[in-house]
Design a protein around this motif. Structure first.
Motif, mmCIF file in Angstrom:
data_model
loop_
_atom_site.group_PDB
_atom_site.id
_atom_site.type_symbol
_atom_site.label_atom_id
_atom_site.label_comp_id
_atom_site.label_asym_id
_atom_site.label_seq_id
_atom_site.Cartn_x
_atom_site.Cartn_y
_atom_site.Cartn_z
ATOM 1 N N ASP A 1 -4.166 -1.921 -26.177
ATOM 2 C CA ASP A 1 -5.608 -2.201 -26.061
ATOM 3 C C ASP A 1 -5.856 -3.526 -25.361
ATOM 4 O OD1 ASP A 1 -6.077 0.145 -27.367
ATOM 5 O OD2 ASP A 1 -6.397 -0.765 -29.333
ATOM 6 N N THR A 2 -5.046 -4.534 -25.712
ATOM 7 C CA THR A 2 -5.191 -5.845 -25.075
ATOM 8 C C THR A 2 -4.898 -5.761 -23.583
ATOM 9 O OG1 THR A 2 -4.511 -6.905 -27.137
ATOM 10 C CG2 THR A 2 -4.426 -8.244 -25.137
ATOM 11 N N ALA A 3 -3.856 -5.000 -23.226
ATOM 12 C CA ALA A 3 -3.495 -4.843 -21.809
ATOM 13 C C ALA A 3 -4.606 -4.136 -21.039
ATOM 14 C CB ALA A 3 -2.188 -4.077 -21.684
ATOM 15 N N GLU A 4 -5.207 -3.120 -21.656
ATOM 16 C CA GLU A 4 -6.297 -2.406 -20.992
ATOM 17 C C GLU A 4 -7.500 -3.323 -20.770
ATOM 18 O OE1 GLU A 4 -7.018 0.924 -23.477
ATOM 19 O OE2 GLU A 4 -5.323 2.105 -22.708
ATOM 20 N N GLN A 5 -7.804 -4.133 -21.776
ATOM 21 C CA GLN A 5 -8.913 -5.077 -21.627
ATOM 22 C C GLN A 5 -8.608 -6.108 -20.537
ATOM 23 O OE1 GLN A 5 -9.629 -6.758 -25.487
ATOM 24 N NE2 GLN A 5 -10.180 -4.785 -26.402
ATOM 25 N N ALA A 6 -7.364 -6.608 -20.510
ATOM 26 C CA ALA A 6 -6.972 -7.578 -19.485
ATOM 27 C C ALA A 6 -7.037 -6.954 -18.093
ATOM 28 C CB ALA A 6 -5.562 -8.093 -19.764
ATOM 29 N N PHE A 7 -6.637 -5.693 -17.982
ATOM 30 C CA PHE A 7 -6.683 -4.985 -16.698
ATOM 31 C C PHE A 7 -8.119 -4.905 -16.192
ATOM 32 C CE2 PHE A 7 -7.317 -1.132 -14.227
ATOM 33 C CZ PHE A 7 -6.288 -1.196 -13.295
ATOM 34 N N MET B 1 0.179 -6.490 -17.492
ATOM 35 C CA MET B 1 1.584 -6.648 -17.907
ATOM 36 C C MET B 1 1.821 -7.992 -18.578
ATOM 37 S SD MET B 1 3.488 -5.008 -14.564
ATOM 38 C CE MET B 1 5.108 -5.476 -15.181
ATOM 39 N N LEU B 2 1.209 -9.046 -18.034
ATOM 40 C CA LEU B 2 1.378 -10.381 -18.613
ATOM 41 C C LEU B 2 0.792 -10.440 -20.015
ATOM 42 C CD1 LEU B 2 2.289 -13.304 -18.237
ATOM 43 C CD2 LEU B 2 0.039 -13.804 -17.247
ATOM 44 N N SER B 3 -0.411 -9.884 -20.171
ATOM 45 C CA SER B 3 -1.028 -9.893 -21.505
ATOM 46 C C SER B 3 -0.222 -9.057 -22.490
ATOM 47 C CB SER B 3 -2.462 -9.368 -21.422
ATOM 48 O OG SER B 3 -2.479 -8.019 -21.008
ATOM 49 N N TYR B 4 0.331 -7.936 -22.007
ATOM 50 C CA TYR B 4 1.158 -7.092 -22.876
ATOM 51 C C TYR B 4 2.398 -7.844 -23.350
ATOM 52 C CZ TYR B 4 3.607 -2.879 -24.465
ATOM 53 O OH TYR B 4 4.261 -1.945 -25.231
ATOM 54 N N MET B 5 3.037 -8.570 -22.438
ATOM 55 C CA MET B 5 4.236 -9.340 -22.797
ATOM 56 C C MET B 5 3.897 -10.474 -23.755
ATOM 57 S SD MET B 5 6.043 -9.536 -19.042
ATOM 58 C CE MET B 5 7.211 -10.751 -19.601
#
Length: 484
Positions: free
Chosen positions: A178-184, A41-45
């Motif tokens: 994609d960024t959120a998935e990678q961060a997860f 969530m943080l990376s998505y924001m």
């Protein structure tokens, strides 16, 4: 030696138990999941906040030489023109014209030129924050480059082969998902690795070999983990009082054998010391001491010994549940210690196996004061005269002082330690407490030992909620009424 080197050496000396490592990771799955979701969530924001769309338009030019029509001359002219055009665009003259046309003080765009490989084609691209701005800058360059480059292009001639178009979508689409998935995934793996490191560094007793390595006590063996519920219907029915007794026909062979070996070792040591009374205790609750005490009493009784099992936990009695006994007020140990009933009333016979039981089901909040009366001494003397062995199940020694009171009348103390549960320092403090009172610590038994060979589930089936202790003040529903 530096602190960093000391930490590395400490980690290298740690013994890794694969089951416990995986268990600790899976037990904390919700922590890992929440942490990974938070990172996603943080990376998505952050990606959404920092995202600046770029709109790109391009134009293609055919470059030729005025003095020659050869392909080599045209290719050379294209390379020369690419360098020259880039300088023209970056010149103050062109920047001034573009600023005047756009009505801005500074042109904020990414402008590049390149020659298409092995051709005389030149591509000009303009990226800006809006489609109109990109299109206007491109047209401004096309309309004005010839007047600025009149004396610098030489023999090169540029013809527009493909006119620019207004871009309708960003050339750098938002990839927040994609960024959120990678961060997860990265956070999940990172937290799992951190949990594994904490599990390895946690100074608990994980194997039987670690008992004598970490504790100031003799190892008497280990008891393998055993499921309370053998079939699914027992789980669905919620048989919370299911006992882990060796007399259970469904008990595993290894579980029964562990207790037979433990009983033999204890019997040998007690005969060697001419001991009769054994206190079975633990540092904290939920370590399985009551089950160990019950099974030891059964093991001795099966050998034909006269055994008395005494439930000395007046605050949280459990033996009556383990053996499914119906208790009356006149047969309560607490009532005898308060001099409200006779000894003959508190002796209760358990037929299978043949042994005597002393205990109760009521909770007594003032247990320590009750135990300090004169009645306990007379009770212990009577038990010593009658029985070959007296097994006393006491409250956790690390929480209440009742265990030490019973230990004054006992010959030996057995400490039950649950695998990977209590810190080694706390266990040693408890052992030192008994020795400080002049009590003989017979040894330590490691309980609820889980390995991949003896457990098919990583869930919680043992002696309470894993990893929680020190809440012995909450006595729940162990009795229907409480007495002072």
């Amino acid at each position: 030696m530096s602190k960093e080197n000391q930490s590395i050496d400490l980690l290298e000396n740690k013994k890794i138990e694969p089951y416990i490592l995986i268990h600790d990771i899976l037990v904390n799955w919700w922590v890992l999941l929440l942490g990974a979701l938070a990172a996603a969530m943080l990376s998505y924001m952050v990606v959404n906040i920092r995202y600046v769309p770029a709109y790109t338009t391009s134009a293609t030019f055919a470059v030729s030489s005025r003095s020659s029509s050869s392909s080599y001359a045209n290719l050379s002219s294209a390379n020369t023109m690419a360098t020259t055009l880039q300088k023209i665009i970056e010149s103050n003259a062109m920047q001034g014209i573009l600023c005047e046309n756009l009505g801005v003080e500074e042109v904020e765009a990414d402008i590049n030129t390149r020659v298409i490989e092995n051709t005389n084609l030149l591509e000009l691209t303009v990226s800006a924050a809006s489609p109109k701005e990109a299109f206007d800058i491109m047209n401004g360059i096309i309309d004005n480059y010839s007047s600025i480059a009149y004396y610098s292009v030489g023999n090169a001639v540029m013809d527009v082969l493909q006119a620019p178009q207004i871009p309708f979508s960003p050339s750098n689409p938002l990839n927040a998902r994609d960024t959120a998935e990678q961060a997860f995934l990265i956070a999940l793996l990172g937290l799992a690795a951190l949990t594994a490191l904490i599990s390895i560094m946690r100074d608990t007793v994980k194997t039987e070999q670690e008992i004598e390595e970490k504790l100031d006590a003799r190892s008497l063996g280990s008891i393998s983990f055993e499921r309370k519920y053998k079939v699914a219907k027992d789980v669905l029915k919620g048989k919370k009082n299911a006992a882990l007794l060796i007399t259970n026909p469904l008990a595993s062979f290894s579980f029964v054998e562990n207790y037979k070996k433990l009983a033999s070792r204890i019997e040998y040591k007690m005969e060697e010391h001419e001991s009769k009374i054994l206190v079975v205790t633990s540092v904290s609750e939920n370590e399985g001491k009551s089950t160990v005490a019950a099974n030891l009493a059964i093991s001795f009784a099966q050998k034909g010994k006269k055994v008395i099992l005494l439930d000395g936990d007046l605050k949280r009695p459990s033996q009556f549940l383990i053996f499914n006994l119906k208790m009356e007020d006149k047969s309560e140990l607490g009532e005898f210690l308060k001099n409200n009933t006779d000894l003959k009333n508190v002796l209760k016979k358990i037929q299978d196996p043949d042994m005597l039981f002393i205990g109760g089901r009521n909770c007594y909040s003032s247990s320590t004061e009750i135990l300090q009366g004169a009645q306990l001494s007379s009770l212990m003397n009577a038990c010593r005269k009658y029985a070959d062995y007296v097994i006393i199940d006491t409250p956790p020694a690390g929480i209440l002082g009742d265990a030490e009171i019973f230990a004054r009348y006992a010959d030996e103390v057995l400490l039950v330690v649950r695998q990977n549960y209590i810190f080694s320092a706390d266990i040693n403090d408890t052992l030192d407490g008994f020795r400080g009172e002049g009590r003989n610590v017979l040894g330590v038994v490691l309980n609820g030992v889980k390995t991949f060979s003896n457990s098919t589930s990583l869930g919680r089936y043992g002696y309470g909620k894993y990893g929680k202790y020190g809440k012995y003040g909450k006595y729940g529903n162990y009795a229907k009424k409480q007495r002072n």
